[in-house]
Design a protein around this motif. Structure first.
Motif, PDB file in Angstrom:
ATOM      1  N   PRO A   1       0.794  -1.231   0.000  1.00 24.74           N
ATOM      2  CA  PRO A   1       0.000   0.000   0.000  1.00 24.74           C
ATOM      3  C   PRO A   1       0.827   1.283   0.000  1.00 24.74           C
ATOM      4  CG  PRO A   1       0.099  -0.913   2.221  1.00 24.74           C
ATOM      5  CD  PRO A   1       0.881  -1.845   1.361  1.00 24.74           C
ATOM      6  N   VAL A   2       2.161   1.214   0.290  1.00 23.60           N
ATOM      7  CA  VAL A   2       2.884   2.488   0.418  1.00 23.60           C
ATOM      8  C   VAL A   2       4.072   2.579  -0.545  1.00 23.60           C
ATOM      9  CG1 VAL A   2       2.184   2.803   2.841  1.00 23.60           C
ATOM     10  CG2 VAL A   2       4.367   1.707   2.348  1.00 23.60           C
TER      11      VAL A   2
ATOM     12  N   GLY B   1       7.001   4.839   0.998  1.00 22.67           N
ATOM     13  CA  GLY B   1       7.137   4.762   2.471  1.00 22.67           C
ATOM     14  C   GLY B   1       8.509   4.246   2.872  1.00 22.67           C
ATOM     15  N   GLY B   2       9.448   4.133   1.923  1.00 23.50           N
ATOM     16  CA  GLY B   2      10.816   3.747   2.278  1.00 23.50           C
ATOM     17  C   GLY B   2      11.108   2.284   2.008  1.00 23.50           C
TER      18      GLY B   2
ATOM     19  N   ILE C   1      10.310  -2.749   5.090  1.00 27.29           N
ATOM     20  CA  ILE C   1      10.817  -3.071   6.432  1.00 27.29           C
ATOM     21  C   ILE C   1      10.894  -4.584   6.653  1.00 27.29           C
ATOM     22  CG2 ILE C   1      10.387  -2.712   8.922  1.00 27.29           C
ATOM     23  CD1 ILE C   1       9.037  -0.013   8.023  1.00 27.29           C
TER      24      ILE C   1
ATOM     25  N   PHE D   1      14.313  -6.221   6.369  1.00 27.70           N
ATOM     26  CA  PHE D   1      15.281  -6.291   7.482  1.00 27.70           C
ATOM     27  C   PHE D   1      15.126  -7.621   8.215  1.00 27.70           C
ATOM     28  CE2 PHE D   1      14.650  -1.539   7.375  1.00 27.70           C
ATOM     29  CZ  PHE D   1      15.898  -1.250   6.872  1.00 27.70           C
TER      30      PHE D   1
ATOM     31  N   GLU E   1      21.935 -10.175   2.272  1.00 26.49           N
ATOM     32  CA  GLU E   1      22.042  -8.728   2.102  1.00 26.49           C
ATOM     33  C   GLU E   1      22.926  -8.446   0.891  1.00 26.49           C
ATOM     34  OE1 GLU E   1      23.551  -4.863   4.599  1.00 26.49           O
ATOM     35  OE2 GLU E   1      23.811  -6.821   5.475  1.00 26.49           O
TER      36      GLU E   1
ATOM     37  N   LEU F   1       3.668  10.993   0.316  1.00 25.62           N
ATOM     38  CA  LEU F   1       4.761  10.790   1.271  1.00 25.62           C
ATOM     39  C   LEU F   1       6.034  10.318   0.606  1.00 25.62           C
ATOM     40  CD1 LEU F   1       4.767   7.420   1.713  1.00 25.62           C
ATOM     41  CD2 LEU F   1       2.857   7.992   3.164  1.00 25.62           C
TER      42      LEU F   1
ATOM     43  N   LEU G   1       9.224   8.840   2.593  1.00 26.69           N
ATOM     44  CA  LEU G   1       9.825   8.586   3.904  1.00 26.69           C
ATOM     45  C   LEU G   1      10.999   7.637   3.761  1.00 26.69           C
ATOM     46  CD1 LEU G   1       6.546   8.088   5.994  1.00 26.69           C
ATOM     47  CD2 LEU G   1       7.990  10.118   5.909  1.00 26.69           C
ATOM     48  N   GLY G   2      11.966   7.775   4.653  1.00 22.33           N
ATOM     49  CA  GLY G   2      13.105   6.867   4.675  1.00 22.33           C
ATOM     50  C   GLY G   2      13.748   6.763   3.309  1.00 22.33           C
TER      51      GLY G   2
ATOM     52  N   PRO H   1      12.608   8.567   9.060  1.00 21.72           N
ATOM     53  CA  PRO H   1      12.241   8.014  10.369  1.00 21.72           C
ATOM     54  C   PRO H   1      13.005   6.747  10.748  1.00 21.72           C
ATOM     55  CG  PRO H   1      10.604   7.401   8.726  1.00 21.72           C
ATOM     56  CD  PRO H   1      11.702   8.140   7.994  1.00 21.72           C
TER      57      PRO H   1
ATOM     58  N   PRO I   1      19.402   6.027   8.171  1.00 19.52           N
ATOM     59  CA  PRO I   1      19.130   6.340   6.766  1.00 19.52           C
ATOM     60  C   PRO I   1      20.301   5.790   5.953  1.00 19.52           C
ATOM     61  CG  PRO I   1      18.865   8.296   8.163  1.00 19.52           C
ATOM     62  CD  PRO I   1      19.543   7.241   8.991  1.00 19.52           C
TER      63      PRO I   1
ATOM     64  N   PHE J   1       7.197  -2.429  15.135  1.00 16.52           N
ATOM     65  CA  PHE J   1       6.541  -1.795  13.982  1.00 16.52           C
ATOM     66  C   PHE J   1       5.403  -2.693  13.458  1.00 16.52           C
ATOM     67  CE2 PHE J   1       5.962  -1.236   9.420  1.00 16.52           C
ATOM     68  CZ  PHE J   1       5.751   0.134   9.320  1.00 16.52           C
TER      69      PHE J   1
ATOM     70  N   ARG K   1       0.956  -2.633  14.129  1.00 14.33           N
ATOM     71  CA  ARG K   1      -0.034  -2.656  13.047  1.00 14.33           C
ATOM     72  C   ARG K   1      -0.869  -3.930  13.090  1.00 14.33           C
ATOM     73  NH1 ARG K   1       3.684   0.747  12.509  1.00 14.33           N
ATOM     74  NH2 ARG K   1       3.327   2.666  11.330  1.00 14.33           N
TER      75      ARG K   1
ATOM     76  N   LYS L   1      -5.756  -6.512  13.726  1.00 16.90           N
ATOM     77  CA  LYS L   1      -6.167  -7.715  12.984  1.00 16.90           C
ATOM     78  C   LYS L   1      -6.567  -8.769  14.004  1.00 16.90           C
ATOM     79  CE  LYS L   1      -3.072  -6.356   9.340  1.00 16.90           C
ATOM     80  NZ  LYS L   1      -1.686  -6.285   8.990  1.00 16.90           N
TER      81      LYS L   1
HETATM   82  C1  LIG Z   1      20.085  -2.311   3.392  1.00 13.94           C
HETATM   83  C2  LIG Z   1      18.951  -1.457   3.760  1.00 13.94           C
HETATM   84  C3  LIG Z   1      19.257  -0.031   4.096  1.00 13.94           C
HETATM   85  C4  LIG Z   1      17.962   0.681   4.334  1.00 13.94           C
HETATM   86  C5  LIG Z   1      18.066   2.141   4.380  1.00 13.94           C
HETATM   87  C6  LIG Z   1      16.791   2.873   4.589  1.00 13.94           C
HETATM   88  O1  LIG Z   1      16.757   4.003   4.202  1.00 13.94           O
HETATM   89  C7  LIG Z   1      15.745   2.205   5.330  1.00 13.94           C
HETATM   90  C8  LIG Z   1      14.332   2.678   5.242  1.00 13.94           C
HETATM   91  O2  LIG Z   1      13.820   3.290   4.365  1.00 13.94           O
HETATM   92  S1  LIG Z   1      13.544   2.059   6.553  1.00 13.94           S
HETATM   93  C9  LIG Z   1      11.884   2.492   6.270  1.00 13.94           C
HETATM   94  C10 LIG Z   1      11.617   3.894   6.594  1.00 13.94           C
HETATM   95  N1  LIG Z   1      10.218   4.152   6.480  1.00 13.94           N
HETATM   96  C11 LIG Z   1       9.423   4.213   7.541  1.00 13.94           C
HETATM   97  O3  LIG Z   1       9.821   4.085   8.665  1.00 13.94           O
HETATM   98  C12 LIG Z   1       7.973   4.416   7.248  1.00 13.94           C
HETATM   99  C13 LIG Z   1       7.161   3.378   7.957  1.00 13.94           C
HETATM  100  N2  LIG Z   1       5.756   3.511   7.674  1.00 13.94           N
HETATM  101  C14 LIG Z   1       4.992   4.445   8.215  1.00 13.94           C
HETATM  102  O4  LIG Z   1       5.407   5.315   8.947  1.00 13.94           O
HETATM  103  C15 LIG Z   1       3.524   4.382   7.906  1.00 13.94           C
HETATM  104  O5  LIG Z   1       3.220   3.057   7.569  1.00 13.94           O
HETATM  105  C16 LIG Z   1       3.113   5.303   6.734  1.00 13.94           C
HETATM  106  C17 LIG Z   1       3.220   6.760   7.178  1.00 13.94           C
HETATM  107  C18 LIG Z   1       3.961   5.056   5.511  1.00 13.94           C
HETATM  108  C19 LIG Z   1       1.628   4.993   6.375  1.00 13.94           C
HETATM  109  O6  LIG Z   1       0.842   5.098   7.552  1.00 13.94           O
HETATM  110  P1  LIG Z   1      -0.687   4.604   7.561  1.00 13.94           P
HETATM  111  O7  LIG Z   1      -1.396   5.170   6.405  1.00 13.94           O
HETATM  112  O8  LIG Z   1      -1.196   4.903   8.931  1.00 13.94           O
HETATM  113  O9  LIG Z   1      -0.655   3.055   7.308  1.00 13.94           O
HETATM  114  P2  LIG Z   1       0.024   1.893   8.151  1.00 13.94           P
HETATM  115  O10 LIG Z   1       1.108   2.396   8.996  1.00 13.94           O
HETATM  116  O11 LIG Z   1      -1.053   1.097   8.799  1.00 13.94           O
HETATM  117  O12 LIG Z   1       0.704   1.041   6.993  1.00 13.94           O
HETATM  118  C20 LIG Z   1      -0.104   0.412   6.006  1.00 13.94           C
HETATM  119  C21 LIG Z   1       0.557  -0.892   5.638  1.00 13.94           C
HETATM  120  O13 LIG Z   1       1.795  -0.611   5.009  1.00 13.94           O
HETATM  121  C22 LIG Z   1       2.843  -1.323   5.656  1.00 13.94           C
HETATM  122  N3  LIG Z   1       4.067  -0.511   5.568  1.00 13.94           N
HETATM  123  C23 LIG Z   1       4.184   0.816   5.772  1.00 13.94           C
HETATM  124  N4  LIG Z   1       5.442   1.196   5.536  1.00 13.94           N
HETATM  125  C24 LIG Z   1       6.122   0.106   5.187  1.00 13.94           C
HETATM  126  C25 LIG Z   1       7.475  -0.135   4.810  1.00 13.94           C
HETATM  127  N5  LIG Z   1       8.374   0.858   4.732  1.00 13.94           N
HETATM  128  N6  LIG Z   1       7.827  -1.390   4.517  1.00 13.94           N
HETATM  129  C26 LIG Z   1       6.949  -2.402   4.561  1.00 13.94           C
HETATM  130  N7  LIG Z   1       5.635  -2.246   4.892  1.00 13.94           N
HETATM  131  C27 LIG Z   1       5.246  -0.999   5.195  1.00 13.94           C
HETATM  132  C28 LIG Z   1       2.357  -1.490   7.077  1.00 13.94           C
HETATM  133  O14 LIG Z   1       3.007  -2.539   7.709  1.00 13.94           O
HETATM  134  C29 LIG Z   1       0.878  -1.749   6.844  1.00 13.94           C
HETATM  135  O15 LIG Z   1       0.767  -3.089   6.467  1.00 13.94           O
HETATM  136  P3  LIG Z   1      -0.518  -3.956   6.846  1.00 13.94           P
HETATM  137  O16 LIG Z   1      -0.209  -5.319   6.375  1.00 13.94           O
HETATM  138  O17 LIG Z   1      -1.672  -3.297   6.175  1.00 13.94           O
HETATM  139  O18 LIG Z   1      -0.608  -3.877   8.330  1.00 13.94           O
END
Ligand SMILES: CCCCCC(=O)CC(=O)SCCNC(=O)CCNC(=O)[C@H](O)C(C)(C)COP(=O)(O)OP(=O)(O)OC[C@H]1O[C@@H](n2cnc3c(N)ncnc32)[C@H](O)[C@@H]1OP(=O)(O)O
Ligand SMILES: NC(=O)C1=CN([C@@H]2O[C@H](COP(=O)(O)OP(=O)(O)OC[C@H]3O[C@@H](n4cnc5c(N)ncnc54)[C@H](O)[C@@H]3O)[C@@H](O)[C@H]2O)C=CC1
Length: 725
Positions: free
Chosen positions: A27-28, A66-67, A70, A73, A83, A112, A114-115, A138, A146, A290, A294, A298
């Motif tokens: 979704p992101v 959304g980055g 996750i 990891f 890796e 958005l 992010l990350g 974040p 980051p 994290f 979420r 469920k």
């Molecule tokens: C070798 C690697 C080096 C890596 C370097 C790096 O830069 C690492 C990163 O980028 S780490 C990731 C940084 N990003 C974040 O921390 C963002 C995390 N997400 C959020 O803050 C929120 O989810 C949101 C603001 C993007 C969206 O918020 P909401 O609309 O409230 O939805 P939700 O939080 O319920 O999320 C919806 C579903 O999406 C999944 N999800 C969100 N972000 C990620 C992600 N980055 N990776 C995987 N999945 C993600 C979340 O788990 C929800 O899933 P469901 O199955 O629906 O529960």
């Protein structure tokens, strides 16, 4: 999309010579390895094609990204995914392929970035965003850094101080602020995003707009000496605020390397520490949190039935005391019209006054305007009877913890409220079946257990009985989301999940003190472990009235494992009832600063003689590690009971309940995750030994004994769960 792959990118080349690459991973649009490798091949193709002059990167369906994915990891931590070579994504792909390309790229950001999403956009040569988009790094919140160049590019785009603020707090900025900081080049309406980005990319080709490689910028960086001072200060603050975590300091090392030795060295350092942090225990804990957070929404058998939350248009709250006023504040802040009922004018006025004070504190801090204050307060109406309850969709009862009073109130509610109205209680300990005994509305009776202060604390424990309907749970989950709480759905029993876990924690502390341990050393060890405060400081904060009321419920319901200490009742007899009376385990000055009280000894000695306990030389000299084990293993034991009884459906729900309800340190992953990191065998053996020496308070439950004997993880699902849910 292949069912085994996670996401993709697609590229379309327009007649204007711009290749638009779209990130697609709902979704992101997280950056999975599949998305990243697809992006690389699309990019290479765009660079090699003669009909492509410039590139635009965007995200599908209104979200840039959304980055990094996750879950990747977790795969690396478990060894199920290898890796990539250190620096492969940040240096080989994003820096050498994308940023150093002969063709310019522009990020078109909607919603958005992010990350890794923002980091990818910073490797582009310009960034265009829609209004309100969230832009942030974040990663520290997840225990990583980051790692896609963010430690190098963000300071070069927005300056070192702002970059440190964004990275260390994990807080995003909006596109408008990003624009004024220099992170974003233009903010345009969504409908114009792609056309503006395409034009911008072509303007760079034509040299009408600058071709900027962020990693090479230096104009926003302070002189070296100043930068070192800023980083030194940031290190000091980080050590103070996150003493048990290594990754924020490692992130600062990467930033410093880039400033001192140049961006290439910085990128290499970032890649090196980025790879190291993935295997830290604190990172494993934070990533678990994290997904677990979420996962609380469920609920098997409830949220998988296709039920749609009903619209809650109006809420009534009974009782405008500490909790009722906090709950009312939380609701009106999210635009729910609220009726607050009290017993008389004086109490009603006091209750409304408390709500007002909660909001006024926001106005004072500048986080709420006066107009918003007036508008929010206008959603609150007072009442002394039930007449205005005839059109409410939900009632939350928050009167004192008295069973017969609550029973009477629920019987009255049945008469006045409409048939569909949800009847919720904020009771912290009482069995909901007892509260609803005098009604025929068991299917709409539910616990809505908030934590004090209710407008601040993030947890909402939703308690269901065997009769509560799935629809009511779905409705309350929706309200929880709207008022920005993390909900955890639990079963009905005395104390539910959080207070059942809390109780042995404070009891263990009393037990140790009666046998000669120093309460202030216990508080200090527990704070160092990462709790916001120790058990004695907490009792003072909550107040001894609440502590005694809760203890009474536990003694009545779990007599075999309750340690009956007289320390608190003895102090209360002397009118020292905690922080509110300025005396409890500590003494409090005008500014509510706590200091140890030598007189405390007197109460401890008296309690010791009443319980017949003796000073135990071993317990007098406990190490910090032993203090933690003796206070938290009983909590693990109770969490195991809660899990085995089916009060919590998943162990991860208890992790979230402990973190958001008790203040358990998130980087330890929650109570069950932490226990598993220590091992069930060890925990079982310690409790077993203590129970033989010190009695049944420490006796391991059957679930722990069974798993401990095999060394099995405590968080593994309960087979043939005797679920009460
Ligand atoms: C070798 C690697 C080096 C890596 C370097 C790096 O830069 C690492 C990163 O980028 S780490 C990731 C940084 N990003 C974040 O921390 C963002 C995390 N997400 C959020 O803050 C929120 O989810 C949101 C603001 C993007 C969206 O918020 P909401 O609309 O409230 O939805 P939700 O939080 O319920 O999320 C919806 C579903 O999406 C999944 N999800 C969100 N972000 C990620 C992600 N980055 N990776 C995987 N999945 C993600 C979340 O788990 C929800 O899933 P469901 O199955 O629906 O529960
Ligand atoms: N204090 C805490 O930290 C927490 C308390 N709770 C629970 O919340 C409930 C309320 O606790 P507090 O707010 O601390 O109590 P409180 O004593 O501050 O407030 C209770 C209020 O209810 C009012 N009241 C009594 N009977 C009433 C009636 N018939 N109609 C309308 N109002 C009536 C009283 O006048 C009083 O203002 C209790 O069940 C308690 O166990 C739950 C979580 C935390």
């Amino acid at each position: 999309m292949d069912s085994r792959t996670k996401g993709k990118t697609v590229m379309e080349v327009g007649s204007d010579g711009v290749a638009v690459i779209t990130l697609i991973n709902p979704p992101v649009n997280s950056l999975s390895f599949d998305v990243l490798y697809n992006l690389k091949s699309n990019y290479e193709e765009a660079l090699s094609r003669n009909d492509v002059k410039a590139i635009v990167i965007t995200g599908a369906k209104g979200k840039f990204s959304g980055g990094f994915d996750i879950s990747g990891f977790g795969e690396i931590q478990k060894g199920t995914r290898k890796e990539p070579k250190v620096g492969y994504i940040s240096i080989d792909i994003l820096t050498d392929l994308l940023e150093a390309a002969r063709k310019p790229s522009v990020a078109a950001i909607d919603g958005l970035a992010l990350g890794g999403g923002l980091e990818l956009s910073m490797a582009c040569h310009a960034r265009i965003s829609t209004p309100g988009a969230q832009l942030g790094l974040p990663e520290l919140q997840l225990g990583v850094i980051p790692g896609f160049g963010g430690t190098q590019r963000l300071p070069r785009l927005v300056g070192l101080t702002k970059a440190l603020e964004m990275i260390l707090t994990s807080k995003p900025v909006r596109a408008e602020e990003g624009h004024s900081l220099g992170l974003i080049d233009a903010v345009v309406p969504s409908a114009e995003l792609l056309t503006t980005a395409r034009r911008w990319a072509l303007d760079i080709v034509e040299r009408r707009k600058p071709w900027i490689s962020s990693v090479l910028k230096t104009d926003k960086l302070p002189p070296l000496g100043e930068a070192r001072e800023i980083l030194k200060f940031a290190r000091g603050q980080t050590r103070k605020q996150a003493p048990n975590m290594k990754h924020p300091l490692m992130c600062l090392d990467a930033l410093e390397t880039g400033i001192v030795s140049g961006p290439r060295a910085g990128l290499e350092k970032e890649a090196e520490v980025g790879s190291q942090v993935i295997s830290l225990d604190t990172t494993k804990g934070l990533i678990h949190v994290f997904f677990s957070q979420r996962g609380t929404v469920k609920v098997p058998g409830v949220t998988d039935r296709g039920l749609i939350p009903r619209k809650i248009k109006k809420v009534a709250i009974i009782g405008g005391g500490l909790m009722g006023s906090g709950i009312a504040t939380a609701l009106i802040l999210s635009n729910y019209p609220v009726i607050l009922k009290e017993v008389n004018e004086k109490f009603l006025e006091a209750g409304i006054g408390r709500v007002k004070a909660n909001l006024q504190s926001r106005v004072r801090k500048g986080s709420m305007s006066k107009e918003k204050f007036e508008k929010t307060m206008s959603l609150l109406k007072g009442s002394l009877d039930y007449e205005s309850f005839r059109d409410v969709d939900m009632v939350i009862e928050a009167v004192i913890e008295n069973i017969s009073l609550k029973q009477q109130i629920f019987a009255d509610l049945e008469k006045y409220c409409p048939q569909h109205c949800i009847l919720a209680s904020n009771t912290s300990t009482i069995d909901l079946n007892k509260i609803g005994e005098r009604t025929k509305s068991q299917d709409r009776i539910v616990g809505a257990h908030f934590f004090s202060p209710a407008h601040v604390m993030p947890l909402l424990e939703i308690v269901r009985t065997n009769h509560t309907s799935a629809q009511v749970i779905v409705d309350l989950l929706d309200v929880g989301k709207k008022i920005k709480k993390t909900p955890v759905v639990v079963g009905n029993c005395t104390g539910f999940a959080v207070n059942r876990m809390f109780f042995p924690y404070t009891q263990a502390a009393m037990f140790l003190v009666e046998r000669g341990a120093d309460p202030y050393l216990i508080d200090s060890a527990v704070s160092k472990f990462g709790m916001p405060m120790g058990p004695f400081r907490l009792c003072d904060l909550v107040g001894f009235g609440v502590a005694i009321a809760t203890a009474t419920q536990f003694i009545e319901n779990f007599p075999e494992r309750t340690y009956k200490s007289m320390i608190i009742p003895l102090m209360q007899e002397d009118k020292r009832a905690g922080e509110a009376t300025r005396k409890g385990f500590y003494l409090y000055d005008d500014k509510r600063k706590a200091k140890p009280d030598p007189e405390l000894k007197k109460y401890i000695e008296k309690a010791r003689s009443m319980s017949g306990a003796n000073v135990d030389p071993k317990l007098v000299k406990l190490s910090e590690k032993e203090i933690i084990e003796m206070t938290f293993f009983p909590v693990v034991n109770e969490a195991c009971r809660v899990f085995a009884e089916g009060i919590a459906v998943k162990a991860a729900d208890l992790d979230i309940a402990a973190i958001f309800g008790m203040g358990f340190p998130p980087y330890r992953g929650g109570i069950m995750f932490w226990a598993d990191s220590i091992g069930s065998k060890y925990i079982y053996s310690r409790l077993d030994e203590w129970s033989k020496t010190y009695g049944d308070f420490f006796k391991p439950c059957a679930f722990l004994a069974e798993r401990g004997s095999k060394g099995a993880p405590l968080s593994a699902p309960v087979e043939q769960a005797r679920s009460r849910l």
